[in-house]
Design a protein around this motif. Structure first.
Motif, PDB file in Angstrom:
ATOM      1  N   VAL A  21      -5.442   8.077   5.711  1.00 42.48           N
ATOM      2  CA  VAL A  21      -4.210   7.328   5.950  1.00 42.48           C
ATOM      3  C   VAL A  21      -3.247   7.624   4.812  1.00 42.48           C
ATOM      4  O   VAL A  21      -3.574   7.412   3.644  1.00 42.48           O
ATOM      5  N   ASP A  22      -2.059   8.131   5.159  1.00 39.50           N
ATOM      6  CA  ASP A  22      -0.993   8.377   4.181  1.00 39.50           C
ATOM      7  C   ASP A  22       0.019   7.252   4.320  1.00 39.50           C
ATOM      8  O   ASP A  22       0.440   6.926   5.433  1.00 39.50           O
ATOM      9  N   ASP A  23       0.419   6.661   3.195  1.00 38.57           N
ATOM     10  CA  ASP A  23       1.314   5.509   3.228  1.00 38.57           C
ATOM     11  C   ASP A  23       2.115   5.472   1.930  1.00 38.57           C
ATOM     12  O   ASP A  23       1.950   6.327   1.060  1.00 38.57           O
ATOM     13  N   VAL A  24       2.966   4.442   1.810  1.00 40.47           N
ATOM     14  CA  VAL A  24       3.748   4.207   0.598  1.00 40.47           C
ATOM     15  C   VAL A  24       3.525   2.758   0.191  1.00 40.47           C
ATOM     16  O   VAL A  24       3.477   1.869   1.041  1.00 40.47           O
ATOM     17  N   PHE A  25       3.385   2.518  -1.120  1.00 37.01           N
ATOM     18  CA  PHE A  25       3.214   1.163  -1.637  1.00 37.01           C
ATOM     19  C   PHE A  25       4.099   0.997  -2.855  1.00 37.01           C
ATOM     20  O   PHE A  25       3.911   1.691  -3.863  1.00 37.01           O
ATOM     21  N   LYS A  26       5.091   0.112  -2.762  1.00 33.46           N
ATOM     22  CA  LYS A  26       6.013  -0.198  -3.862  1.00 33.46           C
ATOM     23  C   LYS A  26       6.601   1.055  -4.509  1.00 33.46           C
ATOM     24  O   LYS A  26       6.649   1.193  -5.727  1.00 33.46           O
ATOM     25  N   GLY A  27       7.013   2.011  -3.684  1.00 31.83           N
ATOM     26  CA  GLY A  27       7.646   3.222  -4.175  1.00 31.83           C
ATOM     27  C   GLY A  27       6.700   4.339  -4.568  1.00 31.83           C
ATOM     28  O   GLY A  27       7.142   5.436  -4.909  1.00 31.83           O
ATOM     29  N   TYR A  28       5.401   4.087  -4.545  1.00 31.63           N
ATOM     30  CA  TYR A  28       4.405   5.112  -4.857  1.00 31.63           C
ATOM     31  C   TYR A  28       3.759   5.597  -3.566  1.00 31.63           C
ATOM     32  O   TYR A  28       3.591   4.838  -2.616  1.00 31.63           O
ATOM     33  N   ASP A  29       3.373   6.848  -3.559  1.00 33.82           N
ATOM     34  CA  ASP A  29       2.660   7.402  -2.409  1.00 33.82           C
ATOM     35  C   ASP A  29       1.178   7.080  -2.563  1.00 33.82           C
ATOM     36  O   ASP A  29       0.635   7.149  -3.667  1.00 33.82           O
ATOM     37  N   ILE A  30       0.543   6.712  -1.448  1.00 35.15           N
ATOM     38  CA  ILE A  30      -0.895   6.475  -1.466  1.00 35.15           C
ATOM     39  C   ILE A  30      -1.532   7.206  -0.287  1.00 35.15           C
ATOM     40  O   ILE A  30      -0.916   7.382   0.756  1.00 35.15           O
ATOM     41  N   THR A  31      -2.731   7.640  -0.491  1.00 32.67           N
ATOM     42  CA  THR A  31      -3.570   8.195   0.567  1.00 32.67           C
ATOM     43  C   THR A  31      -4.950   7.606   0.359  1.00 32.67           C
ATOM     44  O   THR A  31      -5.433   7.546  -0.766  1.00 32.67           O
ATOM     45  N   PHE A  32      -5.550   7.121   1.442  1.00 30.15           N
ATOM     46  CA  PHE A  32      -6.921   6.644   1.325  1.00 30.15           C
ATOM     47  C   PHE A  32      -7.754   7.147   2.476  1.00 30.15           C
ATOM     48  O   PHE A  32      -7.255   7.444   3.551  1.00 30.15           O
ATOM     49  N   LEU A  33      -9.043   7.298   2.184  1.00 33.08           N
ATOM     50  CA  LEU A  33     -10.020   7.764   3.158  1.00 33.08           C
ATOM     51  C   LEU A  33     -10.922   6.596   3.506  1.00 33.08           C
ATOM     52  O   LEU A  33     -11.299   5.803   2.631  1.00 33.08           O
ATOM     53  N   THR A  34     -11.290   6.488   4.789  1.00 31.25           N
ATOM     54  CA  THR A  34     -12.142   5.387   5.225  1.00 31.25           C
ATOM     55  C   THR A  34     -13.554   5.880   5.520  1.00 31.25           C
ATOM     56  O   THR A  34     -13.768   7.058   5.810  1.00 31.25           O
ATOM     57  N   ASN A  35     -14.501   4.952   5.466  1.00 32.02           N
ATOM     58  CA  ASN A  35     -15.892   5.277   5.775  1.00 32.02           C
ATOM     59  C   ASN A  35     -16.165   5.095   7.269  1.00 32.02           C
ATOM     60  O   ASN A  35     -15.237   4.886   8.057  1.00 32.02           O
ATOM     61  N   GLU A  36     -17.419   5.130   7.653  1.00 34.56           N
ATOM     62  CA  GLU A  36     -17.785   5.027   9.075  1.00 34.56           C
ATOM     63  C   GLU A  36     -17.513   3.643   9.662  1.00 34.56           C
ATOM     64  O   GLU A  36     -17.525   3.469  10.874  1.00 34.56           O
ATOM     65  N   HIS A  37     -17.230   2.642   8.794  1.00 36.89           N
ATOM     66  CA  HIS A  37     -16.920   1.290   9.260  1.00 36.89           C
ATOM     67  C   HIS A  37     -15.421   1.007   9.230  1.00 36.89           C
ATOM     68  O   HIS A  37     -15.007  -0.115   9.524  1.00 36.89           O
TER      69      HIS A  37
END
Length: 84
Positions: A21-37
């Motif tokens: 998931v690529d997103d933005v949080f308070k002006g910063y770029d974030i990317t996070f990966l999720t597990n099988e749940h």
């Protein structure tokens, strides 16, 4: 350094399993990966480069569950270091 409470709240939600998931949080770029749940387990926080990668910091999440269930008993994020 602990995560911002609003970011921690956002990362406590469930998302599509095994996805990025690529997103933005308070002006910063974030990317996070999720597990099988569908729980975020790896976070990249900083500025997105032209190639799509993020230069900044990498965090990993440790999840402890209630025995014999998928219920999260406790979780925390650990800073793994800088990424360029």
């Amino acid at each position: 350094m602990p995560l911002h409470p609003d970011l921690d709240k956002k990362l406590s939600k469930k998302y599509e399993p095994k996805t990025r998931v690529d997103d933005v949080f308070k002006g910063y770029d974030i990317t996070f990966l999720t597990n099988e749940h569908g729980e975020p387990v790896i976070l990249f926080f900083g500025r997105r480069r032209p190639d799509g990668a993020i230069a900044g910091e990498r965090y990993t999440r440790t999840i402890k569950r209630v025995p014999d269930t998928l219920e999260v008993k406790h979780s925390h994020w650990d800073l793994q270091g800088k990424i360029r």
